[in-house]
Design an enzyme around this catalytic site. Sequence first.
Site, mmCIF file in Angstrom:
data_model
loop_
_atom_site.group_PDB
_atom_site.id
_atom_site.type_symbol
_atom_site.label_atom_id
_atom_site.label_comp_id
_atom_site.label_asym_id
_atom_site.label_seq_id
_atom_site.Cartn_x
_atom_site.Cartn_y
_atom_site.Cartn_z
ATOM 1 N N ASP A 110 -2.205 3.689 -2.631
ATOM 2 C CA ASP A 110 -2.670 2.459 -2.647
ATOM 3 C C ASP A 110 -1.569 1.300 -2.730
ATOM 4 O O ASP A 110 -1.585 0.293 -2.051
ATOM 5 C CB ASP A 110 -3.326 2.131 -4.123
ATOM 6 C CG ASP A 110 -4.875 3.116 -4.269
ATOM 7 O OD1 ASP A 110 -5.806 2.890 -3.959
ATOM 8 O OD2 ASP A 110 -4.359 4.241 -4.413
ATOM 9 N N THR A 179 -10.316 5.687 -3.392
ATOM 10 C CA THR A 179 -9.258 6.359 -3.817
ATOM 11 C C THR A 179 -9.710 7.469 -4.940
ATOM 12 O O THR A 179 -8.848 8.586 -4.894
ATOM 13 C CB THR A 179 -8.351 5.455 -4.895
ATOM 14 O OG1 THR A 179 -8.197 4.224 -3.989
ATOM 15 C CG2 THR A 179 -7.361 5.963 -5.545
#
Length: 358
Positions: A110, A179
Amino acid sequence: MAPMGIRLSPLGVAVFCLLGLGVLYHLYSGFLAGRFSLFGLGGEPAGGAAGPPAAADGGTVDLREMLAVSVLAAVRGGDEVRRVRESNVLHEKSKGKTREGADDKMTSGDVLSNRKMFYLLKTAFPSVQINTEEHVDAADQEVILWDHKIPEDILKEVTAPKEVPAESVTVWIDPLDATQEYTEDLRKYVTTMVCVAVNGKPVLGVIHKPFSEYTAWAMVDGGSNVKARSSYNEKTPRIVVSRSHSGMVKQVALQTFGNQTTIIPAGGAGYKVLALLDVPDKSQEKADLYIHVTYIKKWDICAGNAILKALGGHMTTLSGEEISYTGSDGIEGGLLASIRMNHQALVRKLPDLEKMGH
């Protein structure tokens, strides 16, 4: 004696000197401001969700160029996402809890993807506002230059520049969608996304799948490299929903559309939008509708909204309201996304699903 017989009083001399100093100060301060801006010393954002607002005198930007940079940013971010996942060193941690009580996870994928995507767009378009999911740390600032080359596939579809005021533009970045699935090594759900909104309306979107290296892009009233499928089942649709609340939607869907309705649990909003389209990716499931019943962030959905809109589809709240991509970074009213269907008829047909998400 002054020239031409003009006598200057001490007060006149003082006024003249002050005026001269004022002019010099104005010129010099403007020069310094320009130099600070050039070298990035003018206060790059350190906030997590948003960069600085666009300057009122930011001129114009070309949406065709923004599309080219957005595609490049999504791919560059995807390279980081893939590299971190393949290294198997994710540095996973929790940013807190979602409204449903699950961990809101973050990884090195990320963070590194966000850095590449944000600074590529910010260097190319310094006067536009950029909203991104992850924290932008000024200490990690990079100058990532764009070579000003627009890919041939974009030039073929978008044949002329499209200028808009820079102050009307908001960019939404999702550097790693899905995620949770990324940490579980469920790679097919993972995407990187960029969206450009003009006056709050989504006008161009990019969804990139790092592990299959497929990229979908579209511009409203411009062109696209992706299309709708030839047919959709409106009577007994296949409905793609979040893995976390598939059971909740399934109960209502069966009551609304009948026992032949199929529920497809999936991760990532980008993946779910691609499920509605004609995508040449064998790992991509196919659906007729996308329903979401809980709170969701705008960087998760803006790119998909723009792509659907460009192709004649719709993404609204569950009550049928259009979504504005200005102001707050999330929406409360759930989502209904469709293409080549009577969207408002679907809105009327569905019960009040949004209340189920609370």
